[in-house]
Structures are given as structure tokens and as C-alpha cells.
Design an enzyme around this catalytic site. Structure first.
Site, mmCIF file in Angstrom:
data_model
loop_
_atom_site.group_PDB
_atom_site.id
_atom_site.type_symbol
_atom_site.label_atom_id
_atom_site.label_comp_id
_atom_site.label_asym_id
_atom_site.label_seq_id
_atom_site.Cartn_x
_atom_site.Cartn_y
_atom_site.Cartn_z
ATOM 1 N N HIS A 160 43.002 11.470 5.560
ATOM 2 C CA HIS A 160 41.872 11.275 4.645
ATOM 3 C C HIS A 160 42.324 11.714 3.248
ATOM 4 C CE1 HIS A 160 37.894 12.346 2.921
ATOM 5 N NE2 HIS A 160 37.367 11.568 3.842
ATOM 6 N N GLN A 188 37.123 15.271 12.307
ATOM 7 C CA GLN A 188 36.661 14.223 13.225
ATOM 8 C C GLN A 188 36.854 14.590 14.695
ATOM 9 O OE1 GLN A 188 34.861 11.757 12.400
ATOM 10 N NE2 GLN A 188 35.175 11.674 10.197
ATOM 11 N N LYS A 245 29.312 17.313 9.986
ATOM 12 C CA LYS A 245 29.764 16.311 10.956
ATOM 13 C C LYS A 245 29.580 16.805 12.386
ATOM 14 C CE LYS A 245 33.339 14.474 7.888
ATOM 15 N NZ LYS A 245 32.951 13.161 7.393
ATOM 16 N N CYS A 277 37.945 6.445 2.542
ATOM 17 C CA CYS A 277 38.722 7.554 1.972
ATOM 18 C C CYS A 277 40.108 7.640 2.600
ATOM 19 C CB CYS A 277 37.999 8.900 2.130
ATOM 20 S SG CYS A 277 36.440 8.951 1.286
HETATM 21 N N1 PMP Z 1 39.062 14.750 6.859
HETATM 22 C C1 PMP Z 1 38.588 13.784 7.655
HETATM 23 C C2 PMP Z 1 39.455 13.277 8.781
HETATM 24 C C3 PMP Z 1 37.320 13.266 7.423
HETATM 25 O O1 PMP Z 1 36.865 12.287 8.215
HETATM 26 C C4 PMP Z 1 36.536 13.766 6.369
HETATM 27 C C5 PMP Z 1 35.152 13.233 6.073
HETATM 28 N N2 PMP Z 1 35.044 11.836 6.104
HETATM 29 C C6 PMP Z 1 37.068 14.784 5.578
HETATM 30 C C7 PMP Z 1 38.336 15.247 5.853
HETATM 31 C C8 PMP Z 1 36.320 15.370 4.428
HETATM 32 O O2 PMP Z 1 35.199 16.071 4.888
HETATM 33 P P1 PMP Z 1 34.108 16.599 3.867
HETATM 34 O O3 PMP Z 1 33.720 15.423 3.021
HETATM 35 O O4 PMP Z 1 32.998 17.073 4.751
HETATM 36 O O5 PMP Z 1 34.721 17.685 3.072
#
Ligand code: PMP
Length: 404
Positions: A122, A202, A225, A363
Site C-alpha cells: 500500500h 488487512q 478496519k 492506494c
Molecule cells: N496498509 C494496507 C495493506 C491497507 O489496506 C491500508 C488501508 N487501505 C493501509 C495500510 C492504511 O491504513 P490507514 O489508512 O488506516 O492508515
């Protein structure tokens, strides 16, 4: 026994309608809905306990502090950490990763040192390391994947050099659903004298993440999440490392003694928690973890695995639909495209049918590049989703197809 109707009854939002249709919420990898006990815990704390933590001698402050520290202990047990000192509350995965990049980077990384990432990270596990590269001159190396969305472990092994200091890897891809063999990968990193960070954003909602079993040095996840509130997350770090890392931010809470000449810092974990913490969020997160554990992570995983299998079967039967990633071990995330339909159009038209999915680059633009696309549609499931909802998705896509 996993009673899906009872479970759904705990999530009031699931019974609302959008555009006059029942909501089918399939954007759980972005954020999950909140069960009643979590929302009620927030209300209860603001209505009857609220006071700033740690500094107050009065009753409410002590009660709020107890809830906040009990939440830390709850998280410690959830991830199997040895000590609550290893549990740092942050705003979420993104802040946790930025903290490690800034502080571990400051303490341990020098020009020419190397960090290994994977092609399926990400952006929040890429950009902080690029910022560090600009400040520190570290080098980033990237583990490639095979066409089925599995990390290439031979290539991973070849990326190690005597300068490798850290490996950062997502446990479960937020796009392909691939469950990466992080335990094995951590072992390989340690054999080369490098540290290993797991992005569990995740995975924490879907399977047990035990830091000792995974053998990781750092682990991050987000409260929102895992059925908890927004604005709270966790960084786990091994005490011996955290002890040697400098503070990330300065301010109240993180100091032992301040003079204009010199400041000493609080012990762990407070050294990394400058300012008033989200003590309502931490308590609500603990309630969310209670909720998940009461259902049972194994039962949740079994429910979601069956649902994902069913959804994959239905989706693969849709003509022109291509699923990205077919790793043998996968989480409840399915990314796909339908020939001739832009994912944004697909998402918008499904939305009019009450079906919430995500579209775009998720992302993970480097991963989009690897797959040769600008964007994808993504359906992601949670503990409250049903086969009927997966069917509604497949039927909705068929309906959209007929419009094109
Ligand atoms: N890492 C992964 C694998 C994610 O899926 C996400 C959220 N989509 C994040 C990091 C970032 O998480 P957050 O936006 O809650 O900081």
C-alpha cells in the site's frame, strides 16, 4: 455456531437502504462497519467517564486512564505481545509506518543501507520509506511477484545484501487478497540480520495475528478496519528496538522531565505517544476486539473463506470478467475488471443498485502498473456479509454489462 442474522443485527447500518434499495456493503477493506457495543462504548465513555488521562488525580481521570491502559492490555493479548510496553497507540497503520520510518530510520539506518519492500505494498508502506530515502540516502529494493499474485521468494532471497536492514511486507494484499508467507519471510530476513515489519491492516480483521508466531519485529494495524473507530491504530515493536529508537513527536505525555536545556523521555510506550491520546478510541477498539474474539477469529475466517469461494465462483462465471490474483491462500478481497467497462462506471452503476464496492488504484499504484492497468474494481467481505450479497454483486455486474 455462527449465526449470521444475529451478527447482522449487531450492525444497524446494514439494514439501511440507499437509493431505495437494501445496502450491500462490500467495501470492507477500506473500512468496516461498527457493531452496537463499539458505538455504545463511545457514547458511554463520553457521557459518563470523559477526562484527560494519565495526568489527573481526580476520579474521572483515573477511571479514563484505567480504561485506556486496559485497552492497551487488550491489544497486547490480541496480538500476543510479551509486554504492554510494546503496544503503541497511533492514529492508524499509516501513522505507525511513518513512526517506524522516522524513528527506526533515525536510530538504525545510514546512507547506503537497504530496505526491502514488495510490489504489492500500500502507498502507506512505500511513501514513508521514500521520504526516508530523501533524508537518509537509503536504498529501496522491491520483491516482485508472479502472475498469479504470489511473491517471488527466490527473487526475495536474492535481494538481500550485507546492507539490508529492514524488510516491510503486507500480510494480506488489499488488492489481490494474497496472504503472504510473512513468518517464512521474517525468518529469511533474520537469517540475513535484517528486521521484519508486517503491515497487518488487512489481516488483523480476518485471522489471528500473533507477533511471536509470525516472528516479526514490528506490526501495524488500524482500528477502523477491525470494527473499531476511526483515528486509532496500533504499532507493535520489540521492546529492545523501541528502547533504542528516538521519539517520533515531542510534546506532553512523552516526557519525564523538561528544562530549556535538556529533556528526558518517558518510558515505553509513552515515549512514542506525544499529546492527549485517543483514549475513547482505544477503549472502543478494545470493545471491537472483544466482539471479534467472542465470535471467534477461526469462525470468522471460515465464514469469510466460504463466502469468498462462493463469490469467486459467481464472478468468474460472468463473461468478460477478469479476477486479479489467484494465490492459493487468500483473504476476502477480490479485485477485478470487466471487459469494455471502466471500473469507475461499474462502481457508479453498481452503487445505484445499492451495492458499495471500491474502484480505482486502491492506494497501490505500483501494483496497478505490474498488472498493466490504471485501476480495478474491488469487492471485499467482512464477518457480516452473506452469499446473497455476493449473488447480488454478480447479478448487478451482469445487469451493468447488458447496458454496455
Ligand atoms: N496498509 C494496507 C495493506 C491497507 O489496506 C491500508 C488501508 N487501505 C493501509 C495500510 C492504511 O491504513 P490507514 O489508512 O488506516 O492508515
Amino acid at each position: 455456531m455462527y449465526d449470521i442474522d444475529t451478527v447482522r443485527g449487531d450492525f444497524p447500518i446494514l439494514s439501511r437502504e440507499v437509493y431505495g434499495r437494501p445496502l450491500v456493503y462490500l467495501d470492507n477493506a477500506a473500512t468496516t462497519q461498527k457493531p452496537r457495543p463499539v458505538v455504545e462504548a463511545i457514547e458511554r465513555e463520553y457521557y459518563s467517564v470523559n477526562a484527560n488521562v494519565h495526568r489527573g488525580v481526580h476520579y474521572l481521570s483515573q477511571q479514563a486512564t484505567e480504561l485506556h491502559e486496559a485497552a492497551r492490555e487488550r491489544v497486547r493479548a490480541f496480538i500476543g505481545a510479551r509486554s504492554a510496553a510494546e503496544v503503541i497507540f497511533t492514529r492508524g497503520t499509516t501513522e505507525s509506518l511513518n513512526l517506524v520510518a522516522a524513528s527506526f530510520g533515525e536510530a538504525f539506518l545510514h546512507e547506503g543501507d537497504e530496505i526491502i519492500l514488495t510490489v504489492m505494498e500500500h502507498h502507506s508502506d512505500i511513501v514513508p520509506w521514500q521520504l526516508l530515502r530523501e533524508r537518509r540516502g537509503v536504498r529501496l529494493r522491491v520483491v516482485p511477484m508472479t502472475d498469479d499474485g504470489t511473491l517471488d521468494l527466490d527473487a526475495y532471497e536474492r535481494l538481500f545484501t550485507p546492507r539490508t536492514r529492514l524488510v516491510c511486507c503486507t500480510h494480506v494484499s488489499n488488492v489481490l487478497g494474497t496472504v503472504n508467507p510473512v513468518r517464512r519471510m521474517a525468518g529469511m530476513a533474520h537469517a540475513h540480520g535484517a528486521r521484519f515489519l508486517v503491515d497487518a491492516a488487512q489481516s488483523a480483521p480476518h485471522q489471528r495475528v500473533d507477533v511471536e508466531r509470525l516472528g516479526c519485529d514490528f506490526l501495524t494495524f488500524s482500528g477502523h478496519k477491525v470494527y473499531g473507530p476511526t483515528g486509532i491504530g496500533v504499532l507493535y515493536g520489540r521492546e529492545e528496538l523501541l528502547d533504542r529508537m528516538p521519539p517520533y513527536q515531542g510534546g506532553g505525555e512523552m516526557i519525564a522531565r523538561v528544562t530549556f536545556e535538556h529533556t528526558t523521555y518517558e518510558r515505553l510506550p509513552y515515549k512514542f505517544e506525544a499529546g492527549t491520546p485517543d483514549y475513547v478510541g482505544s477503549h472502543a477498539l478494545a470493545v471491537a476486539l472483544d466482539y471479534v474474539e467472542a465470535l471467534g477469529l477461526d469462525a470468522i475466517a471460515a465464514h469469510e473463506a466460504a463466502l469468498t469461494r462462493h463469490a469467486l465462483e459467481r464472478l468468474r462465471a460472468v463473461p468478460g470478467l477478469r479476477v486479479y490474483g489467484s494465490a492459493p491462500e487468500r483473504g476476502p478481497v477480490i479485485a477485478f475488471n470487466v471487459e469494455g467497462i471502466h471500473p469507475l462506471d461499474l462502481g457508479t452503476l453498481l452503487d445505484r443498485l445499492g451495492i458499495a464496492i471500491r474502484t480505482g488504484h486502491h492506494c497501490a499504484q505500483p501494483l496497478m502498473g505490474r498488472c498493466g492497468v490504471e485501476g480495478m474494481a474491488r469487492a471485499s467481505f467482512a464477518l457480516y456479509n452473506t452469499e446473497a450479497e455476493a449473488d447480488a454483486l454478480a447479478e448487478g455486474i451482469e445487469r451493468v454489462r447488458r447496458m454496455f
